[in-house]
Motif scaffolding. Structure first.
Motif, PDB file in Angstrom:
ATOM      1  N   ARG A 156       0.850  -1.190   0.000  1.00 23.38           N
ATOM      2  CA  ARG A 156       0.000   0.000   0.000  1.00 23.38           C
ATOM      3  C   ARG A 156       0.887   1.241   0.000  1.00 23.38           C
ATOM      4  NH1 ARG A 156      -3.546  -0.143   5.118  1.00 23.38           N
ATOM      5  NH2 ARG A 156      -1.944  -1.462   6.005  1.00 23.38           N
ATOM      6  N   ALA A 169      -0.993   5.323   3.712  1.00 26.31           N
ATOM      7  CA  ALA A 169      -1.989   4.416   4.292  1.00 26.31           C
ATOM      8  C   ALA A 169      -1.460   3.766   5.568  1.00 26.31           C
ATOM      9  CB  ALA A 169      -2.378   3.347   3.276  1.00 26.31           C
ATOM     10  N   ASP A 194      -1.259   6.492   8.338  1.00 22.91           N
ATOM     11  CA  ASP A 194      -2.583   6.878   8.841  1.00 22.91           C
ATOM     12  C   ASP A 194      -3.083   5.933   9.933  1.00 22.91           C
ATOM     13  OD1 ASP A 194      -2.695   9.062   7.195  1.00 22.91           O
ATOM     14  OD2 ASP A 194      -4.037   8.152   5.723  1.00 22.91           O
ATOM     15  N   GLU A 195      -2.566   4.706   9.966  1.00 20.88           N
ATOM     16  CA  GLU A 195      -3.010   3.725  10.957  1.00 20.88           C
ATOM     17  C   GLU A 195      -2.274   3.854  12.288  1.00 20.88           C
ATOM     18  OE1 GLU A 195      -2.986  -0.223   9.322  1.00 20.88           O
ATOM     19  OE2 GLU A 195      -4.124   0.400   7.557  1.00 20.88           O
TER      20      GLU A 195
END
Length: 164
Positions: free
Chosen positions: A96, A100, A103-104
């Motif tokens: 990814r 991404a 952001d986690e």
């Protein structure tokens, strides 16, 4: 100001999704630099000192926006900053986009990683900007990098493919 304005704008875009919010944060950062000019002690370059003042102001603004429910975690600015980092890993091999994965992460870990790896600040600088101890910054970096590695390993294990 002309030497730091582009850097301040880049920092604001790194932490705020909305272009308008990033512009507002950058403007607040530049105003904070001007207001704090009399406190400059000459211990670092003017540019480094100004970046620290701006980062603190921008991080406060980003926290305020999060509390108010405004969108943060930029669409492409994080990827742009990471691409400019001195020692970039082969992102094309990631299942990814780097954004991404970032952001986690918890906000504190994400902030520490962005400041250290994307914006090239030292541990001591990050500690001053985020108002925590250097050991806390080191811990956040270690935990954040560990979490990123775990996320990538999990994606690779399940065979996730990068979206085209």
């Amino acid at each position: 100001m002309t030497h730091v304005i582009s850097r301040v704008r880049r920092i604001a875009r790194t932490f705020l999704r909305s272009a308008a919010d990033a512009d507002d944060a950058a403007q607040l950062g530049l105003l904070a630099i001007l207001e704090s000019a009399s406190s400059y002690r000459g211990e670092a370059t003017v540019e480094a000192w100004a970046r620290r003042v701006a980062v603190r102001t921008i991080l406060r603004y980003a926290r305020q926006q999060r509390r108010e429910g405004a969108p943060v975690a930029p669409e492409s600015a994080i990827d742009d900053e990471i691409a400019l980092a001195p020692h970039q890993p082969p992102f094309e091999a990631l299942p990814r986009e780097a954004r991404a994965y970032l952001d986690e992460l918890p906000e504190a870990q994400r902030t520490a990683i962005l400041l250290h790896h994307a914006l090239d600040h030292s541990i001591e600088e990050i500690a001053g900007m985020t108002e925590v101890s250097p050991d806390t910054v080191k811990s956040r970096l270690r935990l954040g990098i560990g979490a990123l590695r775990k996320q990538v390993r999990q994606d690779l294990a399940v065979g996730r493919k990068r979206a085209s």
